[in-house]
Design an enzyme around this catalytic site. Structure first.
Site, PDB file in Angstrom:
ATOM      1  CG  ASP A 107      -3.756   8.069   8.326  1.00  0.00           C
ATOM      2  OD1 ASP A 107      -3.625   8.431   9.622  1.00  0.00           O
ATOM      3  OD2 ASP A 107      -4.090   9.110   7.410  1.00  0.00           O
ATOM      4  CG  ASP A 126      -2.182   0.918   1.058  1.00  0.00           C
ATOM      5  OD1 ASP A 126      -2.324   1.452  -0.298  1.00  0.00           O
ATOM      6  OD2 ASP A 126      -3.006   0.858   1.871  1.00  0.00           O
ATOM      7  CG  ASP A 127      -1.080   4.895  -0.789  1.00  0.00           C
ATOM      8  OD1 ASP A 127      -1.540   4.339   0.120  1.00  0.00           O
ATOM      9  OD2 ASP A 127      -1.721   5.874  -1.459  1.00  0.00           O
TER      10      ASP A 127
END
Length: 159
Positions: A97, A93-94
């Protein structure tokens, strides 16, 4: 975290994304080999393509999860899942969070190695590998979310 809680912006260019994804690939090389990649859409698609090239991985699948609407978070909505427990797979994933999406994907694929390009403090313990940590109050502007525009000189904006 509400939109008002994001005090900082961190714009990421295409070149920086490419460099950071390649840096992640270097870290992952020694932890492999991997049978394939599971990219978390949509943000994980670009880094997954770069990492797949760098690690010579041809098997790529996706999990499609929605948890964001603009800058506000919602419930996890599964749009597409994958089979298995993740053995031998690499989840990409980028960003991690708060870790909410990552935890949901990790539950589905507990044996996979989970890697993100960027990590924030609340989510970093959920992933196995990442390249860059940013503060929790930073909104990352990815290159696919931006376009070039002309800016007025600072002197004109200060008036």
């Amino acid at each position: 975290m509400s939109e008002a809680a994001y005090n900082k912006g961190f714009p990421v260019s295409w070149e920086q994304m490419h460099r950071d994804a390649r840096a992640l690939a270097w870290r992952l090389l020694e932890k492999g080999p991997y049978k394939g990649i599971v990219a978390i859409t949509r943000g994980g698609l670009v880094p997954a393509a770069i990492i797949a090239r760098e690690l010579d991985i041809r098997l790529i699948d996706t999990v499609c999860v929605r948890s964001y609407s603009d800058k506000s978070r919602g419930d996890i909505e599964w749009l597409k899942d994958v089979e298995g427990d993740g053995e031998g797979m690499l989840i990409i994933d980028d960003l991690v969070d708060t870790g909410k999406t990552a935890k949901a994907v990790r539950e589905k694929l507990p044996k996979a190695h989970f890697a993100t390009v960027y990590a924030k403090p609340l989510g970093r313990e959920v992933v196995d590998s990442f390249v860059t940590e940013v503060s929790q109050d930073t909104w990352i502007y990815f290159p696919w979310d931006m376009e070039l525009s002309v800016n007025a000189p600072i002197s004109e904006r200060a008036r």
